[in-house]
Enzyme design. Structure first.
Site, PDB file in Angstrom:
ATOM      1  N   SER A 144     -67.396  41.128  42.014  1.00  0.00           N
ATOM      2  CA  SER A 144     -67.955  42.498  42.242  1.00  0.00           C
ATOM      3  C   SER A 144     -69.303  41.701  42.756  1.00  0.00           C
ATOM      4  O   SER A 144     -69.382  40.404  42.109  1.00  0.00           O
ATOM      5  CB  SER A 144     -67.994  43.359  42.003  1.00  0.00           C
ATOM      6  OG  SER A 144     -68.654  44.311  42.281  1.00  0.00           O
ATOM      7  N   TYR A 157     -67.339  47.512  33.525  1.00  0.00           N
ATOM      8  CA  TYR A 157     -67.010  46.794  34.775  1.00  0.00           C
ATOM      9  C   TYR A 157     -67.836  45.646  34.713  1.00  0.00           C
ATOM     10  O   TYR A 157     -67.928  44.633  35.599  1.00  0.00           O
ATOM     11  CB  TYR A 157     -67.344  48.036  35.932  1.00  0.00           C
ATOM     12  CG  TYR A 157     -67.582  47.357  37.121  1.00  0.00           C
ATOM     13  CD1 TYR A 157     -65.546  47.727  37.659  1.00  0.00           C
ATOM     14  CD2 TYR A 157     -67.182  46.915  38.556  1.00  0.00           C
ATOM     15  CE1 TYR A 157     -65.276  47.032  39.183  1.00  0.00           C
ATOM     16  CE2 TYR A 157     -67.536  46.716  39.335  1.00  0.00           C
ATOM     17  CZ  TYR A 157     -66.760  47.008  40.361  1.00  0.00           C
ATOM     18  OH  TYR A 157     -65.435  46.775  40.952  1.00  0.00           O
TER      19      TYR A 157
END
Ligand code: NAI
Length: 250
Positions: A144, A157
């Site tokens: 990401s 995350y």
């Protein structure tokens, strides 16, 4: 049908919707047969299988919790029995659980790390020896842009997505001499179920910050996955490509 992935078999984790689904369809459109796993998302997975079959390619789906190494092994074995050994692995399955750091629980941290990091490492571990034995393959890990940028309330995350970048580069050192090319993709904010839960206010705000002025679509990421899976990816090694609409420039 002919295409740049003709005769190849791709395994896609989290292929039932979002970025995984779009990538599975892109791979099939380029001639690959595709096996996908998902987390209790059988109806959508069956729809993807039907879409791939309609393109004249073979497809296979099964539930497998990527956090569970026995389940990813079962998926890899079943996919091989159904379609043949893996030429392209797209490690895509992911979740996000938002928590301020002072509320972070061990349970949430372990779950996010296990789904992303353990899931991707061991899914690759299952198919890697076969790729080496057959003389090559592609492993593409979805990280990401937040691995670079960071963000509030997402320590688990971001930690996991950073680890995926490290895993990608470390494995590239071992794998490249076997013609197994390992790379990552760091998408920006993409219109999927993962971001839909953020609501319209967040969407308005984030679109105002993006240089493109729009959220990405799953197909924007699928095109990068296709690049890394096919001949266009021949000279990428341990890279992290970031189609992110101008969320972060690096
Ligand atoms: P999504 O929520 O639309 O789809 C997630 C997929 O992963 C589904 O197929 C689901 O069944 C599967 N999945 C979830 N947990 C699983 C588990 N434990 N075992 C097996 N499969 C599981 O999500 P989206 O947005 O398509 O995300 C795909 C990947 O892209 C994820 O790794 C996510 O972190 C990453 N990503 C997404 C961004 C976005 O803005 N949507 C931005 C950057 C990265």
């Amino acid at each position: 049908m002919s295409g740049e992935l003709q005769g190849k078999v791709a395994y896609v984790t989290g292929g039932s919707r979002g970025i995984g689904r779009a990538s599975a369809l892109a791979f099939a459109g380029a001639g690959a047969d595709v096996a996908l796993c998902h987390f209790n998302d059988g109806d959508q997975a069956k729809t993807v299988v039907a879409e791939i079959a309609a393109m004249g390619r073979r497809a296979f789906e099964m539930h497998a919790d990527v956090a569970n190494t026995a389940e990813t092994k079962a998926f890899a074995d079943a996919a091989e029995a159904a379609l043949g050994p893996c030429d392209i692995l797209l490690n895509n399955a992911g979740i996000n659980i938002r928590q301020p750091f002072e509320e972070l629980t061990e349970e949430v941290f372990d779950r996010v790390m296990d789904v992303h990091v353990k899931g991707m490492v061991f899914m690759a571990r299952h198919v890697y020896p076969g790729m080496v034995a057959r003389g090559g393959g592609r492993i593409i890990n979805i990280s990401s842009q937040l691995a670079i940028k960071g963000g509030a309330n997402i320590v688990s995350y971001v930690t996991a997505k950073g680890a995926i970048w490290g895993f990608t580069r470390a494995l590239a050192f071992e794998a490249t001499k076997h013609n197994v090319l390992v790379n990552a993709i760091a998408p920006g904010p993409i219109e999927t179920d993962l971001t839909a839960s953020r609501g319209p206010e967040w969407r308005k705000w984030i679109e105002g910050t993006l240089l493109t002025g729009r959220l990405g679509k799953p197909e924007d990421i699928a095109r990068t996955a296709l690049l890394l899976a096919g001949p266009g990816g021949d000279y990428y090694v341990g890279a992290m490509l970031s189609p992110n609409g101008g969320d972060i420039l690096y």
